[in-house]
Design an enzyme around this catalytic site. Structure first.
Site, short mmCIF file in Angstrom:
data_model
loop_
_atom_site.label_atom_id
_atom_site.label_comp_id
_atom_site.label_asym_id
_atom_site.label_seq_id
_atom_site.Cartn_x
_atom_site.Cartn_y
_atom_site.Cartn_z
CE LYS A 101 -1.91 -11.35 107.22
NZ LYS A 101 -2.03 -12.44 108.34
CG ASP A 130 0.79 -14.49 110.01
OD1 ASP A 130 0.68 -13.59 110.92
OD2 ASP A 130 0.07 -13.98 108.94
#
Ligand code: ATR
Length: 276
Positions: A66, A103
């Site tokens: 990420k 997220d």
């Protein structure tokens, strides 16, 4: 031409994203596929170049890439810039690849309707807490407290956010009745991990919402404890589904159904747990 989407990570075989996105693509009659791709730790750059070369329409990024993917993208949206982590890559009309992070926002959406004046306690100050804290701030929720085993890390996050307060776990436990939403973001309670609780809940406020970002198990020891107090509990499956739904909407311009897929994934995970 048929579009295709992907998720890259290592490991990737247990990812629930392919089932989720394939189901949505079918439901919405979109001519596209979504495939999991295992990428070797030292081959991220080659993998990203390959995805671009092969015309991937967009992909998700999971652990451990990420943060590392950012230098290989053409641009990074505000949602990802602040936290330095990308979970969704979108191909633009002029063939640029832009990183987003859904997220934190996905987590907030999984809570359902919440009020701006709510006091929010995040337990943990790692990458997951950081994403959620930034998303709360971006959405205008500034009454944030971050409690962490290592106080300095919580202080660092509060400094970065320029809002909220840092607490020790003990302080959080003692003033728990101040908080309307409690979010457990540490890996405690994850399958095969330490099953102890990060804080005790005996001072829990009536009508508080207690959330855990872990979804395996669906009911963590922390949520099990919270249930004894008859409060609303939210497991991590909602976050998974809502971050995916946001990514899907960025790629396809339409928001897919979240409720039905949650039930389907619960069955896939072998549980019969209902969130509310
Ligand atoms: P992630 O990216 O999943 O958030 P991380 O960045 O490694 O993972 O952060 C893990 C978080 O869980 C940290 O807040 C960590 O606390 P410390 O900063 O004190 O290490 C917390 N954590 C991990 N194990 C813990 C434990 N046994 N008790 C309390 N907190 C724990």
């Amino acid at each position: 031409m048929k579009k295709w989407f992907a998720v890259i990570g290592n490991p990737i075989s247990h990812s629930l994203s392919p089932t989720m996105h394939e189901t949505w693509l079918k439901q919405l009659d979109i001519n596209a596929s979504y495939i999991p791709i295992h990428v070797e730790q030292n081959q991220l750059e080659q993998a990203v170049e390959s995805l671009k070369l092969l015309g991937c329409s967009g992909w998700n990024v999971t652990i451990p890439f990420k943060e590392a993917i950012i230098p290989f993208l053409d641009d990074v949206d505000e949602s990802a810039k602040g936290i330095g982590a990308v979970n969704t890559v979108v191909k633009t009309r002029n063939n640029k690849y832009v990183g987003y992070n859904t997220d934190g926002l996905g987590f907030i959406e999984s809570l359902g309707p919440i009020l701006p004046e709510y006091n929010i306690l995040l337990i943990g100050a790692g990458g997951a807490a950081r994403g959620i804290a930034h998303a709360f701030k971006r959405k205008g929720y500034t009454q944030l407290a971050i409690a962490n085993r290592t106080l300095e890390k919580a202080m660092g996050l509060v400094d970065e956010l320029k809002t909220g307060q840092a607490l020790t776990l003990e302080e959080a436990e003692n003033m728990l009745n101040k908080f309307d939403i409690i979010v457990q973001t540490t890996s405690l309670g994850m399958k095969n991990n330490d099953a102890s609780l990060p804080i005790q809940l005996n001072r829990l406020k009536e009508n508080a919402i207690v959330a855990d970002i872990v979804y395996n198990p669906l009911v963590t020891p922390f949520l099990e404890e919270a249930k004894k107090y008859n409060v609303r509990t939210v497991n991590g499956l909602g976050m998974l589904v809502h971050q995916g739904a946001l990514a899907f909407s960025y790629w396809n311009g339409v928001k897919p159904d979240s409720e039905e897929i949650i039930q389907q994934l619960i069955e896939q995970l072998g549980g019969n747990y209902v969130n509310r």
